[in-house]
Enzyme design. Structure first.
Site, PDB file in Angstrom:
ATOM      1  N   TRP A 157       4.936  -8.257   2.307  1.00  0.00           N
ATOM      2  CA  TRP A 157       4.945  -6.791   2.415  1.00  0.00           C
ATOM      3  C   TRP A 157       4.351  -6.302   3.730  1.00  0.00           C
ATOM      4  O   TRP A 157       4.609  -5.177   4.136  1.00  0.00           O
ATOM      5  CB  TRP A 157       4.147  -6.170   1.255  1.00  0.00           C
ATOM      6  N   ASN A 158       3.530  -7.133   4.431  1.00  0.00           N
ATOM      7  CA  ASN A 158       2.654  -6.546   5.457  1.00  0.00           C
ATOM      8  C   ASN A 158       3.379  -6.127   6.740  1.00  0.00           C
ATOM      9  O   ASN A 158       2.913  -5.246   7.440  1.00  0.00           O
ATOM     10  CB  ASN A 158       1.442  -7.441   5.753  1.00  0.00           C
ATOM     11  N   LYS A 181      15.622 -11.615   0.222  1.00  0.00           N
ATOM     12  CA  LYS A 181      14.807 -11.028  -0.859  1.00  0.00           C
ATOM     13  C   LYS A 181      13.549 -10.426  -0.234  1.00  0.00           C
ATOM     14  O   LYS A 181      12.676 -11.156   0.230  1.00  0.00           O
ATOM     15  CB  LYS A 181      14.397 -12.074  -1.899  1.00  0.00           C
ATOM     16  N   GLY A 233       4.735 -15.747   3.763  1.00  0.00           N
ATOM     17  CA  GLY A 233       3.901 -15.215   2.693  1.00  0.00           C
ATOM     18  C   GLY A 233       2.672 -16.085   2.526  1.00  0.00           C
ATOM     19  O   GLY A 233       2.262 -16.789   3.456  1.00  0.00           O
ATOM     20  N   SER A 234       2.118 -16.068   1.343  1.00  0.00           N
ATOM     21  CA  SER A 234       0.863 -16.782   1.113  1.00  0.00           C
ATOM     22  C   SER A 234       1.086 -18.288   1.049  1.00  0.00           C
ATOM     23  O   SER A 234       2.187 -18.760   0.735  1.00  0.00           O
ATOM     24  CB  SER A 234       0.251 -16.301  -0.205  1.00  0.00           C
ATOM     25  N   GLU A 255       5.980 -19.837   6.967  1.00  0.00           N
ATOM     26  CA  GLU A 255       4.964 -19.130   7.766  1.00  0.00           C
ATOM     27  C   GLU A 255       3.938 -18.584   6.783  1.00  0.00           C
ATOM     28  O   GLU A 255       4.199 -17.594   6.101  1.00  0.00           O
ATOM     29  CB  GLU A 255       5.607 -18.010   8.580  1.00  0.00           C
ATOM     30  N   LEU A 256       2.777 -19.225   6.698  1.00  0.00           N
ATOM     31  CA  LEU A 256       1.861 -18.968   5.570  1.00  0.00           C
ATOM     32  C   LEU A 256       0.547 -18.336   6.032  1.00  0.00           C
ATOM     33  O   LEU A 256       0.464 -17.790   7.130  1.00  0.00           O
ATOM     34  CB  LEU A 256       1.637 -20.291   4.832  1.00  0.00           C
ATOM     35  N   ARG A 283      -6.308  -4.768  13.317  1.00  0.00           N
ATOM     36  CA  ARG A 283      -4.879  -4.434  13.415  1.00  0.00           C
ATOM     37  C   ARG A 283      -4.255  -4.478  12.022  1.00  0.00           C
ATOM     38  O   ARG A 283      -4.594  -5.311  11.186  1.00  0.00           O
ATOM     39  CB  ARG A 283      -4.203  -5.475  14.318  1.00  0.00           C
ATOM     40  N   CYS A 289      -1.477 -11.878   9.300  1.00  0.00           N
ATOM     41  CA  CYS A 289      -1.699 -13.317   9.073  1.00  0.00           C
ATOM     42  C   CYS A 289      -2.509 -13.932  10.205  1.00  0.00           C
ATOM     43  O   CYS A 289      -3.182 -14.933  10.012  1.00  0.00           O
ATOM     44  CB  CYS A 289      -0.369 -14.035   8.933  1.00  0.00           C
TER      45      CYS A 289
HETATM   46  P1  NAD Z   1       3.120 -13.472  -1.232  1.00  0.00           P
HETATM   47  O1  NAD Z   1       3.126 -14.935  -1.024  1.00  0.00           O
HETATM   48  O2  NAD Z   1       2.457 -12.958  -2.441  1.00  0.00           O
HETATM   49  O3  NAD Z   1       4.650 -12.946  -1.310  1.00  0.00           O
HETATM   50  C1  NAD Z   1       5.575 -13.217  -0.278  1.00  0.00           C
HETATM   51  C2  NAD Z   1       6.990 -13.150  -0.841  1.00  0.00           C
HETATM   52  O4  NAD Z   1       7.180 -14.216  -1.760  1.00  0.00           O
HETATM   53  C3  NAD Z   1       7.292 -11.872  -1.610  1.00  0.00           C
HETATM   54  O5  NAD Z   1       8.601 -11.454  -1.284  1.00  0.00           O
HETATM   55  C4  NAD Z   1       7.233 -12.332  -3.055  1.00  0.00           C
HETATM   56  O6  NAD Z   1       8.056 -11.567  -3.902  1.00  0.00           O
HETATM   57  C5  NAD Z   1       7.795 -13.723  -2.924  1.00  0.00           C
HETATM   58  N1  NAD Z   1       7.498 -14.637  -4.031  1.00  0.00           N
HETATM   59  C6  NAD Z   1       6.513 -14.559  -4.956  1.00  0.00           C
HETATM   60  N2  NAD Z   1       6.586 -15.628  -5.792  1.00  0.00           N
HETATM   61  C7  NAD Z   1       7.624 -16.381  -5.382  1.00  0.00           C
HETATM   62  C8  NAD Z   1       8.199 -17.610  -5.826  1.00  0.00           C
HETATM   63  N3  NAD Z   1       7.705 -18.267  -6.883  1.00  0.00           N
HETATM   64  N4  NAD Z   1       9.266 -18.103  -5.162  1.00  0.00           N
HETATM   65  C9  NAD Z   1       9.761 -17.454  -4.088  1.00  0.00           C
HETATM   66  N5  NAD Z   1       9.271 -16.288  -3.617  1.00  0.00           N
HETATM   67  C10 NAD Z   1       8.212 -15.751  -4.265  1.00  0.00           C
HETATM   68  O7  NAD Z   1       2.535 -12.821   0.093  1.00  0.00           O
HETATM   69  P2  NAD Z   1       2.206 -11.294   0.398  1.00  0.00           P
HETATM   70  O8  NAD Z   1       1.017 -10.867  -0.384  1.00  0.00           O
HETATM   71  O9  NAD Z   1       3.434 -10.461   0.341  1.00  0.00           O
HETATM   72  O10 NAD Z   1       1.798 -11.401   1.949  1.00  0.00           O
HETATM   73  C11 NAD Z   1       0.522 -11.780   2.369  1.00  0.00           C
HETATM   74  C12 NAD Z   1       0.457 -13.240   2.757  1.00  0.00           C
HETATM   75  O11 NAD Z   1       1.482 -13.527   3.698  1.00  0.00           O
HETATM   76  C13 NAD Z   1      -0.842 -13.595   3.449  1.00  0.00           C
HETATM   77  O12 NAD Z   1      -1.285 -14.849   3.005  1.00  0.00           O
HETATM   78  C14 NAD Z   1      -0.461 -13.658   4.921  1.00  0.00           C
HETATM   79  O13 NAD Z   1      -1.266 -14.479   5.721  1.00  0.00           O
HETATM   80  C15 NAD Z   1       0.920 -14.214   4.816  1.00  0.00           C
HETATM   81  N6  NAD Z   1       1.670 -13.921   6.036  1.00  0.00           N
HETATM   82  C16 NAD Z   1       1.945 -14.944   6.893  1.00  0.00           C
HETATM   83  C17 NAD Z   1       2.591 -14.676   8.101  1.00  0.00           C
HETATM   84  C18 NAD Z   1       2.915 -15.774   9.080  1.00  0.00           C
HETATM   85  O14 NAD Z   1       3.715 -15.542   9.972  1.00  0.00           O
HETATM   86  N7  NAD Z   1       2.344 -16.955   8.958  1.00  0.00           N
HETATM   87  C19 NAD Z   1       2.961 -13.365   8.417  1.00  0.00           C
HETATM   88  C20 NAD Z   1       2.662 -12.352   7.509  1.00  0.00           C
HETATM   89  C21 NAD Z   1       2.022 -12.636   6.315  1.00  0.00           C
END
Ligand code: NAD
Length: 483
Positions: A157-158, A181, A233-234, A255-256, A283, A289
């Protein structure tokens, strides 16, 4: 004339778009983080929608892969021009701010970055010629880049527009149709990008379905036509995606999360380093991330650096993200203020001292900017991803000890080094486990360079030639002349 696309997305209120049609199943409530109240409801998709999108992508694969390279790069440039025009109107930045809580200038900056991703990938595609080699006598070799297949794009979402863009742009450049998605926390900001892209590509080249992972993601990842999944994501969810992709060796870009060290060296200018940390820490309301996470300060400059950073933090205004006076807006996830307070409490219970920016609005998902001093090295706030506006400071006497704290985390995404001697700062950067390092800057990233994490921060690259190659396979041919 004003482009109606954002108002169309708001009135359709669905996070499912396929072949130019909007579809909407079960309603999902999207909150406004500034009030904590519902902002809107969006329609979501189910397994049937995911299957339809997959079918469209399969049909589009030979069409888009067979589209001449210059036509694909022209489409990317047309998308960039549309995004640029929309960035100059108030609606899309306002929508991003409404869904994510980031301040309006940051929403505008996100759209500028989106434009840059599409333009950069168009340029990189234009520059990518088939390679010819004559290194073996009598055999002519060529290496040709081909699309990896259908690309699945899963985003957080960020940065609900620029992160999808840094995946969709190279995928489209490479010739891959995309199944997208978006995040459930900020879906409509992403849907505007989907609608813009759909204007410039054939039917089925981009379909967007927000739904449960079981309904949408798992069937997509299981299909043989899908050649790559790019997830941001995470770390927790990244592991789930990797596990789903593993049985059929599906290529993953992951990218986590991160836990970036911010190293202030003994020769750093403490005032300048404090300014750099303001950017690297706060920021995007601290929810980036690559945000500085472990702030490791050499004793020689610790007093002046701390005084400058604490003074700047105390002055920060936490408030509505639409108010130009605001420095720090609300956090999109409703549970984040409590999650962050627990991190602060744990450090304080173990002896850390806390300084904050003061009062926060009574309603909404707000958290104060917080500096923690004398933080025990093994407290959670130093070793886990904070993902919020907390700055834990730790003073070091020996650089090796500071680097050991960084290496103990397991993460390897970003890092920062502040110092006057460029050679010394470079040498420290080389010792970080990171994909990207800022030296005396809080903003080291650009679409032209590869960006990616190591270890618990994931694998693969976005941006630069490596970011394009993530969506390509390479065919190498060795041809012996006959006769
Ligand atoms: P999140 O992992 O909760 O969700 C990310 C995406 O994954 C969402 O679209 C969510 O719906 C989806 N998702 C959830 N469960 C899933 C599953 N079982 N299978 C497939 N997809 C699934 O992350 P968030 O809270 O939206 O974002 C924050 C995290 O993202 C932080 O940890 C941040 O560091 C990371 N992030 C990393 C980068 C990078 O470039 N490394 C950039 C931005 C954010």
């Amino acid at each position: 004339m004003t482009d109606p696309i954002v108002n169309d997305i708001l009135s359709a209120a669905t996070a499912v778009r396929m072949a130019g049609r909007v579809v909407g199943g079960p309603r999902l409530t999207v909150l406004d983080p500034a009030t904590g109240e519902p902002f809107t409801e969006v329609g979501t998709g189910n397994g049937t929608d995911a299957a339809t999108a997959l079918d469209l992508a399969r049909q589009a694969l030979p069409i888009w892969a067979g589209t001449p390279r210059d036509a694909r790069s022209a489409a990317l440039r047309a998308i960039a021009a549309d995004v640029e025009a929309l960035a100059g109107e108030p609606e899309w930045p306002a929508l991003i701010t409404r869904e994510t809580g980031k301040r309006l200038p940051e929403s505008a900056a996100e759209l500028a970055l989106t434009v840059a991703y599409f333009r950069t990938m168009a340029d990189l595609l234009d520059q990518q010629d088939a390679e010819q080699f004559s290194v073996v006598p009598g055999i002519a070799h060529r290496v040709t880049a081909r699309p990896a297949g259908v690309a699945v794009v899963l985003t957080p979402w960020n940065f609900p527009v620029s992160i999808p863009a840094r995946k969709v742009a190279p995928a489209l450049a490479a010739g891959c149709p995309v199944l997208f998605k978006p995040s459930e926390l900020a879906p409509l900001s992403s849907m505007v990008l989907s609608a813009v892209v759909e204007r410039h590509v054939p039917v089925g080249v981009l379909s967007t379905v927000l739904g449960t992972p079981a309904d949408v993601v798992d069937p997509w990842l299981a299909d043989r036509s899908v050649g790559v999944v790019s997830f941001t994501g995470s770390t927790r969810v990244g592991r789930l995606v990797a596990a789903t992709a593993a049985p059929r060796f599906l290529r993953t870009v992951l990218e986590l999360g991160g836990c970036a060290p911010f190293l202030v060296l003994p020769d750093a200018d403490p005032q300048a380093a404090a300014q750099t940390l303001l950017v690297a820490k706060y920021r995007n309301n601290g929810q980036s991330c690559i945000a500085a996470n472990q702030i490791l300060v050499a004793r020689e400059v610790a007093d002046e650096f701390t005084e400058a950073f604490v003074a700047a933090t105390e002055k920060m205004v936490v408030g509505l993200p639409t108010d130009p006076a605001t420095d720090l807006g609300p956090l999109a996830p409703a549970g984040d203020p409590a999650r962050l307070a627990a991190l602060v409490d744990e450090a304080v219970s173990r002896g850390a001292r806390k300084v904050t920016s003061g009062t926060v609005p009574g309603k909404g998902h707000f958290a104060p900017a917080t500096v923690l001093l004398d933080v025990p090295a093994d407290s959670r706030v130093m070793t886990e991803e904070i993902f919020g506006p907390i700055a834990p400071l730790h003073v070091y006497d020996d650089l090796d000890d500071a680097l050991a704290l960084h290496h103990a985390t397991g993460y390897g995404l970003a890092g920062y080094v502040c110092g006057a001697d460029p050679d010394r700062a470079d040498a420290v950067a080389d010792r970080l486990r990171a994909g990207i390092v800022g030296i005396n800057t809080g903003t080291p990233n650009t679409p032209w360079i590869p960006f990616g994490g190591l270890a618990d921060s994931g694998l693969g690259y976005e941006g630069g030639r490596a970011g394009l190659a993530a969506f390509q396979t390479f065919l190498s041919v060795g041809a012996k002349a006959q006769g």
